[in-house]
Structure formats: structure tokens, C-alpha cells
Design an enzyme around this catalytic site. Sequence first.
Site, PDB file in Angstrom:
ATOM      1  N   ARG A 153       0.825  -1.218   0.000  1.00  0.00           N
ATOM      2  CA  ARG A 153       0.000   0.000   0.000  1.00  0.00           C
ATOM      3  C   ARG A 153       0.853   1.260   0.000  1.00  0.00           C
ATOM      4  O   ARG A 153       0.546   2.222  -0.716  1.00  0.00           O
ATOM      5  CB  ARG A 153      -0.962   0.016   1.194  1.00  0.00           C
ATOM      6  CG  ARG A 153      -2.098  -0.984   1.052  1.00  0.00           C
ATOM      7  CD  ARG A 153      -3.003  -0.966   2.259  1.00  0.00           C
ATOM      8  NE  ARG A 153      -2.213  -1.289   3.443  1.00  0.00           N
ATOM      9  CZ  ARG A 153      -2.494  -0.893   4.669  1.00  0.00           C
ATOM     10  NH1 ARG A 153      -3.533  -0.133   4.903  1.00  0.00           N
ATOM     11  NH2 ARG A 153      -1.741  -1.249   5.688  1.00  0.00           N
ATOM     12  N   ASN A 194      -6.324  -2.258   2.554  1.00  0.00           N
ATOM     13  CA  ASN A 194      -6.348  -3.709   2.691  1.00  0.00           C
ATOM     14  C   ASN A 194      -7.787  -4.162   2.850  1.00  0.00           C
ATOM     15  O   ASN A 194      -8.619  -3.450   3.425  1.00  0.00           O
ATOM     16  CB  ASN A 194      -5.555  -4.160   3.922  1.00  0.00           C
ATOM     17  CG  ASN A 194      -4.067  -4.132   3.706  1.00  0.00           C
ATOM     18  OD1 ASN A 194      -3.589  -4.107   2.577  1.00  0.00           O
ATOM     19  ND2 ASN A 194      -3.316  -4.141   4.789  1.00  0.00           N
TER      20      ASN A 194
END
Length: 102
Positions: free
Chosen positions: A27, A45
Site C-alpha cells: 500500500r 487492505n
Amino acid sequence: METEENDGMLEIRLVRIRGHVQGVGYREACVRRATALGVTGWVRNRLDGSVETMLQGSPEQLADMCAWLSEGMSAALVDELAVTEVQPPFVRFDNFERLPTL
């Protein structure tokens, strides 16, 4: 964020990335890459172990970002990239950010 009804070449893609993509800095790398490309939106997520991202930009920017997402980063192993085009009208994002897990 503001609503845009007619934004010309601005497009949005919702992308779900499956594989070994959590716990490896995916990320954060996604935020850096999107920012470098001028892509706006978010990444987070998912509880199922996947990563989901909303990408907003020109067709060229989105193609570049999706190519990066499919290759991932050296610590990530991407098994599947599911891309969905979002139809206007849509909200215009001002930046690219990391959201909490959903």
C-alpha cells in the site's frame, strides 16, 4: 472532493489485487507510485487478504498505474488483478491516500 459530471479524459477504475500483497509494504508503495504518476484516489487492505484501490486519472495514467499494480513490487506476488471501470458522475479526488482496512 467535489462532484464532477463532465470531466473529459478523467476516468476511474476500482481495482482488486489478490496474491501476497499484505504485510509487504504494497500500500505504501502504491501511494508513492500513484503520487508520482499524478493519479488520485485511495488504497486499502481487505479482510480477505486482498488490496483494493480506487484510481482516478487520464487513461494513460490509469494504464501505467494498473501495469505497476500487476507487477507489484519485489516483495509482493500478484496473482490476480480485477479492474472495474466506474461510470460518471463520480467524486473527484484531490490526492491519493491510504485508508483503513475494510
